[in-house]
Enzyme design. Structure first.
Site, mmCIF file in Angstrom:
data_model
loop_
_atom_site.group_PDB
_atom_site.id
_atom_site.type_symbol
_atom_site.label_atom_id
_atom_site.label_comp_id
_atom_site.label_asym_id
_atom_site.label_seq_id
_atom_site.Cartn_x
_atom_site.Cartn_y
_atom_site.Cartn_z
ATOM 1 C CE LYS A 98 9.321 6.971 8.135
ATOM 2 N NZ LYS A 98 7.917 5.742 7.448
ATOM 3 C CE LYS A 147 9.131 -0.878 4.854
ATOM 4 N NZ LYS A 147 7.516 -1.238 5.013
ATOM 5 C CG ASP A 159 10.531 5.764 5.090
ATOM 6 O OD1 ASP A 159 9.714 5.826 4.696
ATOM 7 O OD2 ASP A 159 10.497 4.143 6.698
ATOM 8 C CG ASP A 168 7.731 -1.801 8.042
ATOM 9 O OD1 ASP A 168 7.860 -0.631 8.387
ATOM 10 O OD2 ASP A 168 6.922 -2.584 7.242
ATOM 11 C CD GLU A 171 9.841 3.149 10.079
ATOM 12 O OE1 GLU A 171 8.873 2.282 9.889
ATOM 13 O OE2 GLU A 171 9.522 3.490 9.386
ATOM 14 N NE ARG A 222 2.254 4.470 12.162
ATOM 15 C CZ ARG A 222 1.468 3.889 12.162
ATOM 16 N NH1 ARG A 222 0.410 3.458 12.862
ATOM 17 N NH2 ARG A 222 1.340 3.604 9.948
#
Ligand code: BES
Ligand code: MN
Ligand code: ZN
Length: 496
Positions: A262, A274, A285, A344, A346, A348
């Protein structure tokens, strides 16, 4: 600047140096044969005065006596050396590195205390030094006066019986160091500097090591029907990329091992935005993708005898007039439809298409994906274990074992029909959020819908990739978690 070590292995001692590092194990006498380092026997006295025992990873730091060829002596407690794991040898090296301070030439007496240190342990010690020394300060233009400034270049001589073998093992260790520190660097970099395009360019650089790298553009992904991934990217001014890195070190006809990361370069949450507190952490992330590029670097740099594929799903999740909405339904590359409940969730969506693409194109022996996927895994496991979800027990067991060996630990979490049901949607084949309860598990169930029958493991690294505690081998916000773990897995099971 991170300290750069110029490390060499030798069987005898250099004439002089700033610092000598001695190892002291439990029950052993004064470092045998090192009378020339400590002619007056001050180590024993200093140890008594300071209450230094030989406890593992403790340090005694003293000025060397007059006739010693060194200025400082650092004694490192090893505990019972026969109990030390490979990870402990890394920690010992890291501990030594953090004791160096301003010294510019360092001699490490590895097997002086009657301890047998083989080549792998010596190389691990050196690797621990390099990993500990990594710092991210390229954006700091000033140094504070009181800051302890280590030397930029340090010559390190590691004195050990197995010096030739150790030097060979160290070449491999350097490939690992390069991979871990690459992963750390990318996670630490600010999101304005590292967008999807810039990240993809870093992947392209692996061609210099002999890897084959393709970068898929937005148009190409549209052609493939990757609408789950593209839906996340559509709120960002910066276009997405999918990087495909292949290392072909194995037999030509052998199916590859595959690793999928990811790579959300920044996660605002999108329209389901967020809260402001700590949102800056969401530059990390892309920790999963960073681990995958780091691993591919390591495999290529050490010319691993395997075929491996690394796939990075690179996007930015932003709120915008063109951003995806809660309620939207997207059709993934697999043909399965997804109702967006929460923009949020996202990661996956990115992985859904990346995993499907990987499976369809490469028919890999296994797929392991890494993702800073859920806050829920941090609630469950904190920062010392990553969550492991898998549809294949042998693969899961091999990962757990590699985790214990490398200190990059995993804890297995459940999967099951009852959890899978939770993400069924009223309007589409599935929804992208199952709510708070079991949030890490329902996220994993979502991914499992895109892996078919392929042996697969999902590592949720939200708690381990970033915001990491300082350890003997890391002072970095980004740990580089996953690179050593997966390199170890490859060595243990797929290269013999
Ligand atoms: N990137 C986050 C997960 C995360 C949180 C990683 C904190 C590292 C530190 C992920 O995209 C996310 O926002 N997950 C949501 C999912 C929820 C909306 C179903 C979460 O965990 O809250
Ligand atoms: Mn998110
Ligand atoms: Zn995210």
């Amino acid at each position: 600047m991170s300290t750069k070590f110029d490390i060499s292995f030798a069987s005898s001692t250099p004439e002089k140096g700033d610092l000598a590092v001695l190892l002291k194990s439990k029950g052993a006498g004064s470092a045998a044969g090192l009378a020339f380092v400590d002619p007056a026997g001050v180590v024993a006295r200093a140890a008594e005065i300071a209450g230094f025992s030989d406890k593992q990873m403790t340090v005694l730091d003293i000025v060397a006596p007059e006739r010693s060829p060194f200025d400082r002596l650092v004694v490192l407690g090893l505990g019972k050396p026969e109990k030390l794991t490979a990870y402990d040898w890394l920690r010992a090296g890291g501990k030594a590195a953090s004791a160096i301070k301003r010294a510019k030439s360092v001699t490490v007496f590895l097997d002086a205390d009657g301890v047998e240190v083989d080549a792998d342990k010596a190389a691990d010690f050196a690797l621990g030094m390099i990993l500990q020394a990594y710092t991210f300060d390229s954006f700091k233009t000033k140094k504070k006066d009181d800051e302890d400034k280590p030397a930029e270049n340090v010559r390190v001589t590691i004195v050990t019986g197995a010096h030739a073998e150790a030097a060979a093992a160290f070449a491999t260790a350097q490939a690992v160091a390069g991979g871990v520190n690459l992963a750390r660097e990318l996670v630490n970099l600010p999101p304005n500097v590292l967008g999807p395009v810039e990240f993809a360019a870093r992947a392209k650089e692996l061609e210099a090591l002999g890897a084959e790298v393709e970068i898929l553009t937005e148009t190409e992904m549209q052609g493939l029907g990757m609408n789950a991934l593209l839906g996340v990217a559509q709120g960002s001014a910066r276009p997405p990329r999918l990087a495909v890195i292949q290392w072909k070190g194995g037999k030509p006809d052998e199916a590859p091992l595959s690793f999928v990361g990811k790579g959300v370069v920044f996660d605002t949450g999108g329209i389901s935005i967020k809260p402001a507190g700590n949102m800056e952490d969401m530059k990390g992330d892309m920790g999963g993708a960073a681990a995958v590029i780091g691993l591919m670097h390591t495999l290529a740099a050490r010319k691993a005898k395997v075929n491996a594929v690394g796939i990075l799903g690179l996007v930015e999740n932003m709120p915008d007039g063109n951003a995806q909405r809660p309620g939207d339904i997207v059709t993934s590359m697999s043909g399965q439809t997804i109702e967006i409940i929460n923009t949020d969730a996202e990661g996956r969506l990115v992985l859904a298409d990346a995993l499907w693409y990987c499976k369809e194109r490469f028919k890999p022996q296994f797929m392991i994906n890494l993702a800073t996927l859920t806050g829920a895994i941090m609630v469950a496991l904190g920062t010392h274990h990553a969550g492991l979800f898998s549809n294949d027990d042998p693969l899961a067991d091999n990962l757990l074992k590699a985790g214990l060996e490398t200190g990059e630990k995993l804890w297995r979490m459940p999967l099951g029909k009852e959890y899978d049901k939770i993400i069924d949607s009223k309007f589409a084949d599935m929804k992208n959020s199952g709510g708070r309860n079991g949030g890490a598990i329902t996220a994993a169930q979502f991914l499992q819908r895109f892996v078919g029958e392929t042996a697969w493991a999902h590592l949720d690294v939200a708690g381990t990739a970033m915001n990491s505690p300082t350890t003997e081998i890391s002072q970095s916000w980004a740990s580089g978690y996953g690179v050593r773990l997966l390199d170890q897995l490859v060595r243990n099971r797929y290269e013999a």
